[in-house]
Design a protein around this motif. Sequence first.
Motif, PDB file in Angstrom:
ATOM      1  N   PRO A 131       0.807  -1.223   0.000  1.00  0.00           N
ATOM      2  CA  PRO A 131       0.000   0.000   0.000  1.00  0.00           C
ATOM      3  C   PRO A 131       0.840   1.273   0.000  1.00  0.00           C
ATOM      4  O   PRO A 131       0.422   2.292  -0.561  1.00  0.00           O
ATOM      5  CB  PRO A 131      -0.840  -0.128   1.277  1.00  0.00           C
ATOM      6  CG  PRO A 131      -0.093  -1.072   2.147  1.00  0.00           C
ATOM      7  CD  PRO A 131       0.603  -2.018   1.219  1.00  0.00           C
ATOM      8  N   ALA A 132       2.033   1.212   0.614  1.00  0.00           N
ATOM      9  CA  ALA A 132       2.910   2.380   0.582  1.00  0.00           C
ATOM     10  C   ALA A 132       3.359   2.686  -0.838  1.00  0.00           C
ATOM     11  O   ALA A 132       3.472   3.851  -1.239  1.00  0.00           O
ATOM     12  CB  ALA A 132       4.121   2.141   1.485  1.00  0.00           C
ATOM     13  N   ALA A 133       3.613   1.636  -1.630  1.00  0.00           N
ATOM     14  CA  ALA A 133       4.001   1.837  -3.032  1.00  0.00           C
ATOM     15  C   ALA A 133       2.900   2.555  -3.800  1.00  0.00           C
ATOM     16  O   ALA A 133       3.172   3.440  -4.624  1.00  0.00           O
ATOM     17  CB  ALA A 133       4.316   0.491  -3.680  1.00  0.00           C
ATOM     18  N   MET A 134       1.639   2.212  -3.518  1.00  0.00           N
ATOM     19  CA  MET A 134       0.542   2.885  -4.212  1.00  0.00           C
ATOM     20  C   MET A 134       0.368   4.317  -3.727  1.00  0.00           C
ATOM     21  O   MET A 134      -0.038   5.190  -4.499  1.00  0.00           O
ATOM     22  CB  MET A 134      -0.754   2.093  -4.038  1.00  0.00           C
ATOM     23  CG  MET A 134      -0.811   0.866  -4.926  1.00  0.00           C
ATOM     24  SD  MET A 134      -2.467   0.162  -5.093  1.00  0.00           S
ATOM     25  CE  MET A 134      -3.350   1.505  -5.852  1.00  0.00           C
ATOM     26  N   ALA A 135       0.680   4.576  -2.455  1.00  0.00           N
ATOM     27  CA  ALA A 135       0.628   5.952  -1.953  1.00  0.00           C
ATOM     28  C   ALA A 135       1.681   6.808  -2.648  1.00  0.00           C
ATOM     29  O   ALA A 135       1.426   7.959  -3.022  1.00  0.00           O
ATOM     30  CB  ALA A 135       0.830   5.964  -0.444  1.00  0.00           C
ATOM     31  N   VAL A 136       2.876   6.257  -2.848  1.00  0.00           N
ATOM     32  CA  VAL A 136       3.927   6.986  -3.554  1.00  0.00           C
ATOM     33  C   VAL A 136       3.559   7.141  -5.031  1.00  0.00           C
ATOM     34  O   VAL A 136       3.821   8.187  -5.651  1.00  0.00           O
ATOM     35  CB  VAL A 136       5.279   6.266  -3.401  1.00  0.00           C
ATOM     36  CG1 VAL A 136       6.371   6.992  -4.187  1.00  0.00           C
ATOM     37  CG2 VAL A 136       5.677   6.180  -1.934  1.00  0.00           C
ATOM     38  N   GLN A 405      -5.999   9.038   0.900  1.00  0.00           N
ATOM     39  CA  GLN A 405      -6.470   7.659   1.044  1.00  0.00           C
ATOM     40  C   GLN A 405      -5.810   6.707   0.043  1.00  0.00           C
ATOM     41  O   GLN A 405      -6.276   5.589  -0.145  1.00  0.00           O
ATOM     42  CB  GLN A 405      -7.992   7.605   0.858  1.00  0.00           C
ATOM     43  CG  GLN A 405      -8.785   8.225   1.998  1.00  0.00           C
ATOM     44  CD  GLN A 405     -10.274   7.999   1.852  1.00  0.00           C
ATOM     45  OE1 GLN A 405     -10.809   8.038   0.739  1.00  0.00           O
ATOM     46  NE2 GLN A 405     -10.954   7.757   2.947  1.00  0.00           N
ATOM     47  N   ALA A 406      -4.699   7.132  -0.555  1.00  0.00           N
ATOM     48  CA  ALA A 406      -4.038   6.288  -1.545  1.00  0.00           C
ATOM     49  C   ALA A 406      -3.524   4.998  -0.919  1.00  0.00           C
ATOM     50  O   ALA A 406      -3.595   3.920  -1.517  1.00  0.00           O
ATOM     51  CB  ALA A 406      -2.884   7.050  -2.199  1.00  0.00           C
ATOM     52  N   GLY A 407      -2.983   5.079   0.304  1.00  0.00           N
ATOM     53  CA  GLY A 407      -2.525   3.872   0.985  1.00  0.00           C
ATOM     54  C   GLY A 407      -3.673   2.932   1.301  1.00  0.00           C
ATOM     55  O   GLY A 407      -3.553   1.712   1.164  1.00  0.00           O
ATOM     56  N   LEU A 408      -4.808   3.505   1.726  1.00  0.00           N
ATOM     57  CA  LEU A 408      -5.994   2.691   1.994  1.00  0.00           C
ATOM     58  C   LEU A 408      -6.445   1.972   0.730  1.00  0.00           C
ATOM     59  O   LEU A 408      -6.748   0.772   0.759  1.00  0.00           O
ATOM     60  CB  LEU A 408      -7.119   3.587   2.518  1.00  0.00           C
ATOM     61  CG  LEU A 408      -8.508   2.956   2.623  1.00  0.00           C
ATOM     62  CD1 LEU A 408      -8.510   1.812   3.625  1.00  0.00           C
ATOM     63  CD2 LEU A 408      -9.549   4.010   3.003  1.00  0.00           C
ATOM     64  N   ALA A 409      -6.476   2.695  -0.398  1.00  0.00           N
ATOM     65  CA  ALA A 409      -6.877   2.076  -1.663  1.00  0.00           C
ATOM     66  C   ALA A 409      -5.945   0.929  -2.026  1.00  0.00           C
ATOM     67  O   ALA A 409      -6.382  -0.139  -2.472  1.00  0.00           O
ATOM     68  CB  ALA A 409      -6.893   3.120  -2.775  1.00  0.00           C
ATOM     69  N   GLY A 410      -4.636   1.142  -1.816  1.00  0.00           N
ATOM     70  CA  GLY A 410      -3.685   0.073  -2.093  1.00  0.00           C
ATOM     71  C   GLY A 410      -3.891  -1.125  -1.193  1.00  0.00           C
ATOM     72  O   GLY A 410      -3.807  -2.277  -1.634  1.00  0.00           O
TER      73      GLY A 410
END
Length: 456
Positions: A131-136, A405-410
Motif C-alpha cells: 500500500p505504501a508503493a501505491m501511496a507513492v 487515502q491512496a494507501g488505503l486504496a492500495g
Amino acid sequence: MTVTHSGNAVAAGDATRPAPAPGPGFVLLGAVQMALIFTLTSLVVPLPSIGRELSLARDELILLSAAYGLTFAGLLLFGGRLADRYGGRRALTAGLFVFTAASLAAPFTQGPAALLTARFAQGAGAALTAPAAMAVLRALFPRPAAYGRAMTTWGGLSVLGATAGNLLSGAISALTDWRSTFAVPVVVAVAALALAPRLLPATPPGEGRSLDIPGALLATAGITLSGYGLVLTDAHPWRSPAVLVPMLTGAVLLVAFAVVERRARDPLLPPGFLRGRRRARALAVIALTAAGTATTFVLLSLHLQQDRNWSVLRTSAAFVPYAATLLLAGRTAGPLIARRGARAVTGFGLAIAAAGLGTLALLGLAPHHPYAYGLLPGLLLLAAGSALGFAGGAVLATEGVEPHQAGLAGGVMNTAMELGPTVVFAALLTLGSDAISLAATAVAFAVLAVFHGRSN
C-alpha cells in the motif's frame, strides 16, 4: 506542509530539489510490486522438493506456501493506514527493510519452523510495502488522468509478477535448488532501498490521523484466521474443528470489526469507501482474476508433472507463452481503456478469460491432446483476458480516491488480490475434478462479465 514542483508534491524539507521524474519512479515501484507478488507464488512449483528435504506432510507444505499470503492479506489494511499516516515513502522504506531481512534469512533457515517464521515475516513486510508503493505512486502522478493511465499498467504488473513467480521458481529450483528463489526478491528490494531517495518523492505524513488500533487488531486477526481455515480445507474436511474453529472465529472478529468501524472517529476502513457499486465490482474483478490465474497455475502444474510426467523445467517453460501474452496484452490495455473506457475493457477481458478457462477445462487436461492444441490456446486466451480485466479493474478500484487515502486504496486492492485465490481455491476443492474446477471458474468469469457490462 508541502510545496509543488513540476506537478508533483514535494515535502517542505525537499523543496530545494526538483521533483523526481515519474518514469523511473514508476519502473522502480512496479518492480517492487512484481517482487511482492513473485514471492507469493515462488514456492508453488518447488513445494515437492521442499517437502522431501524438510520431511513435511501435505498440510505442513500447504501452510508453508500460504504463510506469506496470510500475513500479507491480514496486515494490508493496517499497512495502508500506516502509509497514509506516516507518509508513503517512509512506510515503503520500513516495509522494504522488513521484507529484505526476512527474504535474506529464509534460505539460511535449517528447519521448517524457522522457514515458516521467515515466510510470515516476509508477508508482514509486504503488507506495509504494497500500500505504501501505491501511496507513492499517487504522489508521482497527482493528476487524475495521469494516475489513471499509470493504473492501467499497474494492474497488469501484479498478474505478471505471479506468473514470473511460477516460471522463475521452477527454472531456478531445477538448475540450483529452491532456496535460490529467495534471491530474486532480495535483489529487487535492496535496489529499491538504494534508489528510493533519488527516484521517489518524499510524501508528507497525514496530520491528525489516528491509527485505529482496535480496528487493526480485529481486521488482522479476522482475515488471517479466516484465511488459515480456508487453507486447511485442502487437508481437512470442512466440518472438522481444524477448519471450523479458525473460520468461525475469524468471521466473528470480522463482524466485530465492522461494528467497531462504524463507531470509530477515524476508522481503518471508512464504511463509505466500499459503498460505491463501481468500486465493489472492481474489487470483485481483481479478486476473481487473481483467483483464476492462481488456480490455473496450481492445477496445470500438478497435471503436467503428475499426469504427463513433465519435469519442473519443462513445466515452467509451458507457461512462457502465457507470460509473453500477458506483456503484450498489458501494453494494449492502456490505449484500449483510453478509447473504450475501463468498464467496457474490464467486461471484455473477463469474457476472453472465461473462454480461455473453458478451453482449458475441455481440452487442456486431456493427456492425449498435444500441448499446442490443448493447453496453449486456453493459456493464451486466459492471459489476454486476465491482463485486460485486471488492468480495467485496477483503474475502477482507484478511481476518485483522494491522495490522503491512496494507501488505503492500495491496502484494499491488494487484500482483494490476496484473498481471492484463497477463497476460490478452497471452494473449488469441494468439486473433486480439476476440469470441473476450471469450468466453474470460467462460469464465474462469464457471469461477472455479463453483470459488469450491464451495470452502470
